[in-house]
Design an enzyme around this catalytic site. Structure first.
Site, PDB file in Angstrom:
ATOM      1  N   GLU A 128      73.545  -7.578 -13.768  1.00 53.46           N
ATOM      2  CA  GLU A 128      74.221  -6.755 -12.751  1.00 53.46           C
ATOM      3  C   GLU A 128      74.904  -7.654 -11.714  1.00 53.46           C
ATOM      4  O   GLU A 128      76.036  -7.399 -11.315  1.00 53.46           O
ATOM      5  CB  GLU A 128      73.204  -5.836 -12.069  1.00 53.46           C
ATOM      6  N   LYS A 173      67.757   6.784  -1.490  1.00 53.52           N
ATOM      7  CA  LYS A 173      67.906   5.319  -1.578  1.00 53.52           C
ATOM      8  C   LYS A 173      68.423   4.682  -0.283  1.00 53.52           C
ATOM      9  O   LYS A 173      68.367   3.466  -0.128  1.00 53.52           O
ATOM     10  CB  LYS A 173      68.877   4.948  -2.718  1.00 53.52           C
ATOM     11  N   THR A 227      71.019   6.755 -12.771  1.00 50.26           N
ATOM     12  CA  THR A 227      72.223   7.251 -12.093  1.00 50.26           C
ATOM     13  C   THR A 227      73.468   6.788 -12.854  1.00 50.26           C
ATOM     14  O   THR A 227      74.407   7.566 -13.067  1.00 50.26           O
ATOM     15  CB  THR A 227      72.265   6.754 -10.629  1.00 50.26           C
TER      16      THR A 227
END
Ligand code: 5RP
Length: 222
Positions: free
Chosen positions: A103, A121, A31
């Site tokens: 992250e 999700k 994504t």
């Protein structure tokens, strides 16, 4: 719309959160790859990016977007990243792409986390997706036993028949069968286990905004 098209939709929609003239935090995954492609169309309007993985760095640089070391940047206005699961409070499971440690570092230095994800999700409670945990190899067996004691089933992630090695030189343990009813408490607990580098629950650095790709367009959850 296909899942790929939904990812492209939210990748494009995230551009409105990018602050002109600044450096943007960039996550990892399929994504985010769509977001990076979209970001390239406005690369002259930003200073560059802080990247959360070697893979995103390669893609950013290939598109002519300067990449800064996170130590060079005190604070970022916004961090854009995907998720493997996100609940209605913005708590996430991340690390399907093995980039969870970097992250979490970039998320921690950012004022706003914007999660981009397709509608598959969104969950009511975290735990269906196998939870990624980055672990120092010496501690793998012990950490796995601790998850088993919690009712989970743990396995070391493999790549080409060998334990996958992260960008930080560590391994990933994926844990199935956990019920994560209190994500903050869970993250706090597991983060303290010796040998755990990063647990893939992002509750302390949760998303303030989620751009969810649906068949009827982008839904903004905040
Ligand atoms: C990588 C991640 C990704 O954000 C997560 O796995 C979602 O990836 P994708 O957008 O490919 O579904 O946490 O470590």
């Amino acid at each position: 719309m296909t899942q790929d098209e939904l990812k492209a939709l939210v990748g494009q929609a995230a551009l409105k959160y990018v602050v002109h003239g600044e450096i943007v935090g960039v996550g990892t995954g399929s994504t985010v790859n769509k977001f990076i492609d979209a970001l390239a169309t406005m690369k002259d309007q930003i200073k560059g990016a802080v990247s959360s993985s070697e893979a995103s760095t390669v893609r950013l640089k290939a598109l002519g977007i300067p990449v800064f070391d996170s130590n060079e940047v005190e604070s970022l206005s916004v961090y854009i990243d995907g998720a493997d699961e996100i609940d209605h409070q913005g708590h996430m499971v991340k690390g399907g792409g093995a980039a969870l440690t970097r992250e979490k570092i970039v998320a921690a230095q950012s004022q706003k986390f914007v999660c981009i994800a397709d509608e598959s999700k969104l969950v009511d409670a975290l735990g269906a997706f196998p939870l990624p945990v980055e672990v120092i190899p010496m501690a793998t067996a012990r950490v796995m036993r601790q998850f088993v004691a919690m009712g989970g089933t743990a396995a070391v992630r493999q790549k080409d028949g060998q334990p996958l090695v992260t960008d930080n030189g560590q391994h990933i343990v994926d844990v199935k069968g956990l019920k994560i009813t209190d994500p903050v408490a869970f993250e706090n607990t597991v983060s303290q286990w010796p040998g755990v580098v990063t647990v893939g629950v992002f509750a302390l650095q949760k998303a303030q905004v989620c751009l969810l790709g649906t068949s009827t367009g982008v839904k903004t959850l905040s």
